[in-house]
Design a protein around this motif. Sequence first.
Motif, PDB file in Angstrom:
ATOM      1  N   ARG A   6       0.845  -1.283  -0.129  1.00 54.40           N
ATOM      2  CA  ARG A   6      -0.078  -0.026   0.027  1.00 54.40           C
ATOM      3  C   ARG A   6       1.004   1.186   0.077  1.00 54.40           C
ATOM      4  N   PRO A   7       0.597   2.395  -0.703  1.00 55.96           N
ATOM      5  CA  PRO A   7       1.611   3.589  -0.783  1.00 55.96           C
ATOM      6  C   PRO A   7       1.403   4.198   0.324  1.00 55.96           C
ATOM      7  N   ARG A   8       2.595   4.403   0.973  1.00 57.16           N
ATOM      8  CA  ARG A   8       2.733   5.224   2.190  1.00 57.16           C
ATOM      9  C   ARG A   8       2.547   6.682   1.903  1.00 57.16           C
ATOM     10  N   PRO A   9       1.754   7.376   2.954  1.00 53.29           N
ATOM     11  CA  PRO A   9       1.421   8.671   2.642  1.00 53.29           C
ATOM     12  C   PRO A   9       2.589   9.815   2.848  1.00 53.29           C
ATOM     13  N   TYR A  10       3.740   9.559   2.438  1.00 49.71           N
ATOM     14  CA  TYR A  10       4.943  10.333   2.664  1.00 49.71           C
ATOM     15  C   TYR A  10       6.095  10.053   1.778  1.00 49.71           C
ATOM     16  N   THR A  11       6.848  11.044   1.491  1.00 45.87           N
ATOM     17  CA  THR A  11       8.329  10.550   0.929  1.00 45.87           C
ATOM     18  C   THR A  11       9.279  10.064   1.657  1.00 45.87           C
ATOM     19  N   ARG A  12      10.168   9.364   1.310  1.00 46.21           N
ATOM     20  CA  ARG A  12      11.313   8.847   2.069  1.00 46.21           C
ATOM     21  C   ARG A  12      12.684   9.391   1.436  1.00 46.21           C
ATOM     22  N   ALA A  13      13.532   9.901   2.152  1.00 49.37           N
ATOM     23  CA  ALA A  13      14.774  10.309   1.870  1.00 49.37           C
ATOM     24  C   ALA A  13      15.788   9.707   2.785  1.00 49.37           C
ATOM     25  N   MET A  14      16.547   8.666   2.054  1.00 50.60           N
ATOM     26  CA  MET A  14      17.468   7.961   2.949  1.00 50.60           C
ATOM     27  C   MET A  14      18.694   8.195   2.691  1.00 50.60           C
ATOM     28  N   ALA A  15      19.656   8.699   3.760  1.00 50.84           N
ATOM     29  CA  ALA A  15      20.924   9.174   3.511  1.00 50.84           C
ATOM     30  C   ALA A  15      21.833   7.933   3.200  1.00 50.84           C
ATOM     31  N   GLU A  16      22.795   7.796   2.399  1.00 52.64           N
ATOM     32  CA  GLU A  16      23.696   6.986   1.900  1.00 52.64           C
ATOM     33  C   GLU A  16      25.071   7.581   2.066  1.00 52.64           C
ATOM     34  N   ASP A  17      26.060   6.684   1.630  1.00 49.11           N
ATOM     35  CA  ASP A  17      27.607   6.953   1.894  1.00 49.11           C
ATOM     36  C   ASP A  17      27.775   8.503   1.400  1.00 49.11           C
ATOM     37  N   SER A  18      27.477   8.458   0.179  1.00 49.36           N
ATOM     38  CA  SER A  18      27.818   9.945  -0.518  1.00 49.36           C
ATOM     39  C   SER A  18      26.781  10.631  -1.264  1.00 49.36           C
ATOM     40  N   GLY A  19      25.652  10.517  -0.632  1.00 48.77           N
ATOM     41  CA  GLY A  19      24.337  11.279  -0.969  1.00 48.77           C
ATOM     42  C   GLY A  19      23.031  10.617  -0.328  1.00 48.77           C
ATOM     43  N   TRP A  20      22.151  10.440  -1.188  1.00 47.69           N
ATOM     44  CA  TRP A  20      20.857   9.987  -0.465  1.00 47.69           C
ATOM     45  C   TRP A  20      20.022   9.325  -1.607  1.00 47.69           C
ATOM     46  N   ARG A  21      18.916   8.459  -0.936  1.00 50.88           N
ATOM     47  CA  ARG A  21      18.187   7.924  -2.081  1.00 50.88           C
ATOM     48  C   ARG A  21      16.817   8.343  -1.871  1.00 50.88           C
ATOM     49  N   TRP A  22      15.942   8.474  -2.854  1.00 52.60           N
ATOM     50  CA  TRP A  22      14.371   8.763  -2.664  1.00 52.60           C
ATOM     51  C   TRP A  22      13.389   7.745  -2.876  1.00 52.60           C
ATOM     52  N   ASN A  23      12.404   7.833  -2.530  1.00 51.24           N
ATOM     53  CA  ASN A  23      11.450   6.789  -2.290  1.00 51.24           C
ATOM     54  C   ASN A  23       9.822   7.407  -2.658  1.00 51.24           C
ATOM     55  N   ILE A  24       9.269   7.395  -3.689  1.00 50.84           N
ATOM     56  CA  ILE A  24       8.195   8.025  -3.664  1.00 50.84           C
ATOM     57  C   ILE A  24       6.964   7.402  -4.584  1.00 50.84           C
ATOM     58  N   PRO A  25       5.934   7.071  -3.621  1.00 50.27           N
ATOM     59  CA  PRO A  25       5.096   6.169  -4.083  1.00 50.27           C
ATOM     60  C   PRO A  25       3.728   6.687  -4.761  1.00 50.27           C
ATOM     61  N   LEU A  26       3.596   6.306  -5.911  1.00 48.74           N
ATOM     62  CA  LEU A  26       2.440   6.864  -6.600  1.00 48.74           C
ATOM     63  C   LEU A  26       1.379   5.632  -6.687  1.00 48.74           C
ATOM     64  N   GLN A  27       0.200   5.722  -7.402  1.00 48.74           N
ATOM     65  CA  GLN A  27      -0.587   4.613  -7.503  1.00 48.74           C
ATOM     66  C   GLN A  27      -0.382   3.680  -8.384  1.00 48.74           C
ATOM     67  N   HIS A  28       0.430   3.778  -9.525  1.00 49.93           N
ATOM     68  CA  HIS A  28       0.539   2.850 -10.319  1.00 49.93           C
ATOM     69  C   HIS A  28       2.021   2.311 -10.454  1.00 49.93           C
ATOM     70  N   ARG A  29       3.029   3.089  -9.556  1.00 51.68           N
ATOM     71  CA  ARG A  29       4.466   2.753  -9.545  1.00 51.68           C
ATOM     72  C   ARG A  29       5.117   3.551  -8.119  1.00 51.68           C
ATOM     73  N   THR A  30       6.326   3.357  -7.936  1.00 56.15           N
ATOM     74  CA  THR A  30       7.110   3.830  -7.219  1.00 56.15           C
ATOM     75  C   THR A  30       8.285   4.720  -7.758  1.00 56.15           C
ATOM     76  N   GLY A  31       8.553   5.995  -7.327  1.00 53.94           N
ATOM     77  CA  GLY A  31       9.635   6.509  -7.921  1.00 53.94           C
ATOM     78  C   GLY A  31      10.682   6.255  -7.214  1.00 53.94           C
ATOM     79  N   ASN A  32      12.056   5.846  -7.757  1.00 53.61           N
ATOM     80  CA  ASN A  32      13.244   5.830  -6.891  1.00 53.61           C
ATOM     81  C   ASN A  32      14.372   6.633  -7.445  1.00 53.61           C
ATOM     82  N   GLY A  33      15.308   7.044  -6.565  1.00 50.73           N
ATOM     83  CA  GLY A  33      16.352   7.552  -7.241  1.00 50.73           C
ATOM     84  C   GLY A  33      17.578   7.542  -6.165  1.00 50.73           C
ATOM     85  N   HIS A  34      18.674   7.841  -6.618  1.00 52.90           N
ATOM     86  CA  HIS A  34      19.943   8.055  -5.845  1.00 52.90           C
ATOM     87  C   HIS A  34      20.529   9.100  -6.274  1.00 52.90           C
ATOM     88  N   VAL A  35      20.702  10.245  -5.312  1.00 51.88           N
ATOM     89  CA  VAL A  35      21.301  11.331  -5.412  1.00 51.88           C
ATOM     90  C   VAL A  35      22.787  11.425  -4.906  1.00 51.88           C
TER      91      VAL A  35
END
Length: 508
Positions: free
Chosen positions: A262-291
């Motif tokens: 089930r989609p979380r009602p919030y964005t996630r920003a997870m710190a990593e060793d040299s940046g951070w990752r995002w997790n963005i839940p939509l209805q049909h998919r989840t957006g992921n990224g590593h900055v």
Amino acid sequence: MTTQQAAAPLSSIVIVGGGTAGWMTAAAISRMVAAGISVQLIESDQIGTVGVGEATIPSLRDFNLALGINENEFLRAVQGTFKLGIEFSNWGNVGERYIHPFGKYGRKTHGIDFHQIWLKQKHRGGQADPGPIDDYSISIAAARNGRFSRPVANPDAILSALNYAYHIDAGRYAQYLRDYAEDRGVKRIEGKIISVEQAPDSGNITAVKLEDGSLVDGDFFVDCSGFRSLLLGETLGVPYISWQHWLPCDRAFAVPSAPSGRPRPYTRAMAEDSGWRWNIPLQHRTGNGHVFSSAHGDEDTALRKLADGMEGQAIGEPRLLRFVAGRREKLWEKNCLAIGLSGGFIEPLESTSIHLIQSGIFRLMALFPDAGFDPVEIREYNRWLIEEYEHIRDFIILHYRATERSNTDFWKYCQTMEIPDSLAAKIELWRGKGRIFPAGNSLFTEESWIAVLLGQNIIPHSVDPVTAMLPPEATDRFMQQLQTIIDQAAQSLPSHADYILANCQAEK
Ligand SMILES: Cc1cc2nc3c(=O)[nH]c(=O)nc-3n(C[C@H](O)[C@H](O)[C@H](O)COP(=O)(O)OP(=O)(O)OC[C@H]3O[C@@H](n4cnc5c(N)ncnc54)[C@H](O)[C@@H]3O)c2cc1C
């Protein structure tokens, strides 16, 4: 003092670019000022758009409202979900997390700001220790429980303190706004611009030339051409001011994945060793990224971390995006205004880019030009937008600077880097008695600053002396009752998934 002569009204506007910035601008102009003005938008399918930008902040609701857009219809069209805030994990320290909520913390008592009451209890310690400030936010309680409802109007009810934004499919939003703008007379031109023509005397842009040889002329040009900044940067030569020394991240891998659960009602920003990752839940998919910062980490590692952290099956291959944090020296020069990535970019940690687009549009409406292009008005536009960019920049830098992590070169750099004086002064004031005063046109309120400062362990040394009037036992009771009310209110809400199903479920 001279009196300005009224110049002729504009007769034609050319918008260069059909990404989120271009279509938001076209939609707003078509709704608010287009009577008697021809509006043309040029975009190139061959070039495409940046294709990311899924997390928003609550101000987007004001933009859609100004356009008269029905919220449920919009959410269905963009496969949208609701967003109550952003969860930051591993930022202050590895293993820690907090949520930056959109709504307010607690409530005032005796006219004293809630965070001061919380701080007073924290300093009293022992039985009075209030626990994390997260426990006093209805938005956070709802987010952690996967629940959602729109806020209620009654200001006495704790559910009035909820506030929300959206997660959206940005491509579908641009398409939605395109239909909206075309219905209101905006003319779309498909084609690649190969050169730009300027008036020899004023240097004003007069026309753009397309690959097929045709010329598109206009009085006023809005540059929404993305990172390339075709008009403002390339043609008018307005330099780019880099903030990379404060915001070293300069790359991102982005990839969607199949929804998982089930989609979380919030964005996630997870710190990593040299940046951070995002997790963005939509209805049909989840957006992921590593900055990440290419000076501190390599692409293979960033890709691997992105894949390891993903919850669902990847849809397609990850895309690499390159950027440099910063802004153009001016956003408006002569008869050309840059909106979107062509004007500047601050990494998506607090989802601020679409807000800056909208803010640029609202300012443009407030200072809408005639053919005289009054330099005083242009100066005012630049002053306002630059101030806003810099407030946001400072807030983003805070996330990096306020870390206790020193486990990698990246975090060591962030912890010790020089920061803008404006931010250093804010942190210093806060460290004293927990006082924070965002500037007049700052996007981020006191509550937002408090979320990150406390979330990343900057606890003020002392409290506001006015808290001395708080009776200790009554304050203990007040805090306990508040927590109970918040917990009960959060439990009374429907699940986020059910709320979407009942209100704005997109067609499969
Ligand atoms: C990694 C990353 C993550 C992001 N995440 C978020 C987020 O979560 N939330 C948020 O608010 N923002 C986010 N953003 C920012 C957001 O993506 C942008 O602000 C938004 O998409 C607007 O982009 P744009 O319209 O300015 O540019 P683009 O999408 O690049 O559009 C540029 C347009 O100009 C056209 N064009 C360019 N050159 C020519 C030419 N020669 N001839 C004709 N047409 C031309 C292109 O065809 C295109 O239509 C993110 C950005 C990045 C890089």
